[in-house]
Motif scaffolding. Structure first.
Motif, PDB file in Angstrom:
ATOM      1  N   TYR A  75      37.729 -41.678 -85.752  1.00 51.10           N
ATOM      2  CA  TYR A  75      38.214 -42.755 -86.607  1.00 51.10           C
ATOM      3  C   TYR A  75      37.368 -44.019 -86.485  1.00 51.10           C
ATOM      4  N   ILE A  76      36.731 -44.206 -85.326  1.00 53.76           N
ATOM      5  CA  ILE A  76      35.786 -45.322 -85.208  1.00 53.76           C
ATOM      6  C   ILE A  76      34.517 -45.004 -85.999  1.00 53.76           C
ATOM      7  N   ALA A  77      34.068 -43.754 -85.918  1.00 62.23           N
ATOM      8  CA  ALA A  77      32.839 -43.362 -86.614  1.00 62.23           C
ATOM      9  C   ALA A  77      32.980 -43.471 -88.125  1.00 62.23           C
ATOM     10  N   ASP A  78      34.170 -43.139 -88.660  1.00 62.69           N
ATOM     11  CA  ASP A  78      34.309 -43.174 -90.129  1.00 62.69           C
ATOM     12  C   ASP A  78      34.740 -44.543 -90.653  1.00 62.69           C
ATOM     13  N   GLY A  79      34.901 -45.517 -89.738  1.00 63.37           N
ATOM     14  CA  GLY A  79      35.209 -46.873 -90.172  1.00 63.37           C
ATOM     15  C   GLY A  79      36.683 -47.181 -90.289  1.00 63.37           C
ATOM     16  N   SER A  80      37.559 -46.222 -89.983  1.00 66.48           N
ATOM     17  CA  SER A  80      38.992 -46.510 -90.001  1.00 66.48           C
ATOM     18  C   SER A  80      39.344 -47.542 -88.932  1.00 66.48           C
ATOM     19  N   LEU A  81      38.573 -47.524 -87.848  1.00 72.16           N
ATOM     20  CA  LEU A  81      38.675 -48.534 -86.792  1.00 72.16           C
ATOM     21  C   LEU A  81      37.299 -49.161 -86.613  1.00 72.16           C
ATOM     22  N   ASP A  82      37.294 -50.422 -86.199  1.00 75.34           N
ATOM     23  CA  ASP A  82      36.024 -51.091 -85.911  1.00 75.34           C
ATOM     24  C   ASP A  82      35.553 -50.812 -84.488  1.00 75.34           C
ATOM     25  N   ALA A  83      36.496 -50.679 -83.571  1.00 77.58           N
ATOM     26  CA  ALA A  83      36.155 -50.488 -82.165  1.00 77.58           C
ATOM     27  C   ALA A  83      37.375 -49.943 -81.447  1.00 77.58           C
ATOM     28  N   GLY A  84      37.179 -49.509 -80.210  1.00 78.95           N
ATOM     29  CA  GLY A  84      38.307 -49.005 -79.434  1.00 78.95           C
ATOM     30  C   GLY A  84      37.854 -48.548 -78.068  1.00 78.95           C
ATOM     31  N   ILE A  85      38.836 -48.200 -77.247  1.00 83.34           N
ATOM     32  CA  ILE A  85      38.568 -47.668 -75.914  1.00 83.34           C
ATOM     33  C   ILE A  85      38.924 -46.185 -75.919  1.00 83.34           C
ATOM     34  N   THR A  86      37.989 -45.372 -75.463  1.00 80.30           N
ATOM     35  CA  THR A  86      38.207 -43.929 -75.410  1.00 80.30           C
ATOM     36  C   THR A  86      37.410 -43.382 -74.239  1.00 80.30           C
ATOM     37  N   GLY A  87      37.454 -42.082 -74.047  1.00 77.82           N
ATOM     38  CA  GLY A  87      36.648 -41.462 -73.008  1.00 77.82           C
ATOM     39  C   GLY A  87      35.288 -41.072 -73.554  1.00 77.82           C
ATOM     40  N   SER A  88      34.242 -41.249 -72.747  1.00 78.85           N
ATOM     41  CA  SER A  88      32.910 -40.858 -73.202  1.00 78.85           C
ATOM     42  C   SER A  88      32.836 -39.354 -73.480  1.00 78.85           C
ATOM     43  N   ASP A  89      33.726 -38.566 -72.822  1.00 76.32           N
ATOM     44  CA  ASP A  89      33.744 -37.125 -73.076  1.00 76.32           C
ATOM     45  C   ASP A  89      34.140 -36.816 -74.517  1.00 76.32           C
TER      46      ASP A  89
END
Length: 299
Positions: A59-73
């Motif tokens: 969802y960050i990649a498609d622009g639904s979100l601008d940024a966020g915290i996730t796991g690098s995995d």
């Protein structure tokens, strides 16, 4: 401007409470309703959503979100390109990075990944594992696991699993052994590349990164202050770690000091050193030791 709102993702699950607490220490008050995935915040320029870390990168990649915290995995699994702003280790929640490991039963003949030819593997990282097998020219059946992956291996339902662990103790307790470590993961703050090129959004994301990093750095440290006679100062200073150097100040020469020159010392130390350090400071001549919790350390 009305359109200056950053769409920000908070990870649901094991990191949710820690992230919300870090956001609080960073200066944002975020409230999550018991039946809502749309939190409220005291910052009108920040719009938060709670999503599973597994789907956050998409969802960050498609622009639904601008940024966020996730796991690098999960960024690796989704195979997307994002701008990494910060990599975090949650000091009191995650003492070591998460590791994705290939594990089998203790009595399995599998000694390396190449021994999985024609075998059955369960994992949540289906795309990542499929790519690894292709790179190493191993043909095996990879299936998605909805959970209890360790048990499936222990009971012989599948031949092997690629599962996440921190210390490996749970795997050993279930009669499994680690064959190989395939991926190390930390929580990361990431941004959509297009959002990162927007000056306002980049500044807002940087603000989040700086303050969350500051809250994390403070989470395992405390601020201490103490008094010491000048004659004992060097002995006390020799015991004190600090970010740069302790702050030294002169105490007001009141009659109570009886002509002895006393100094005030302030510094920041790792919280886990307190129990060993304080008795040594007293022996070295320190008095009036006071400890304070910290919210943020910036810079």
């Amino acid at each position: 401007m009305a359109d200056q709102v950053l769409k920000f993702g908070i990870p649901k699950g094991s990191l949710e409470n820690q992230t919300l607490e870090l956001m609080r220490k960073s200066g944002w008050r975020i409230t999550v309703g018991s039946r809502s995935y749309i939190p409220t915040t005291d910052d009108p320029a920040l719009s938060c959503r709670i999503l599973r870390p597994q789907e956050m990168p998409r969802y960050i990649a498609d622009g639904s979100l601008d940024a966020g915290i996730t796991g690098s995995d999960w960024i690796v699994e989704n195979n997307v390109t994002l701008h990494q702003v910060e990599s975090f280790v949650y000091a009191k929640a995650t003492l070591t990075p998460s590791r994705w490991v290939l594990c089998v039963r203790n009595d399995s003949p599998v000694k390396q990944l190449e021994d999985l030819q024609g075998k059955r593997i369960a994992t949540e990282l289906v795309q990542f594992v499929t790519r690894i097998l292709a790179e190493r020219k191993v043909k095996a059946e990879v299936e998605f696991s909805w959970g209890a992956t360790e048990a499936k291996v222990a009971e012989g339902i599948i031949d092997a699993a690629i599962d996440v662990t921190e210390t490996g103790s749970s795997l050993r307790a279930n009669g499994l052994r680690i064959v190989e470590e395939l991926l190390i993961s930390n929580p990361v703050l990431v941004a959509n590349p297009a959002a990162w090129t927007d000056p306002w959004k980049q500044a807002k994301i940087r603000q989040l990164g700086i303050l969350i990093r500051g809250a994390l750095d403070a989470d395992s440290r405390v601020f201490i202050k103490l008094n010491v006679a000048k004659a004992n100062l060097e002995k006390v200073i020799a015991l004190l770690p600090s970010i740069t150097a302790p702050t030294i100040s002169h105490l007001y020469p009141s009659p109570a000091l009886k002509g002895v020159e006393w100094l005030g010392v302030e510094t920041v130390i790792a919280e886990h050193t307190v129990r060993e350090l304080f008795p040594k400071l007293l022996e070295a001549g320190a008095v009036g030791i006071v400890e304070f919790p910290l919210n943020k350390i910036i810079g």
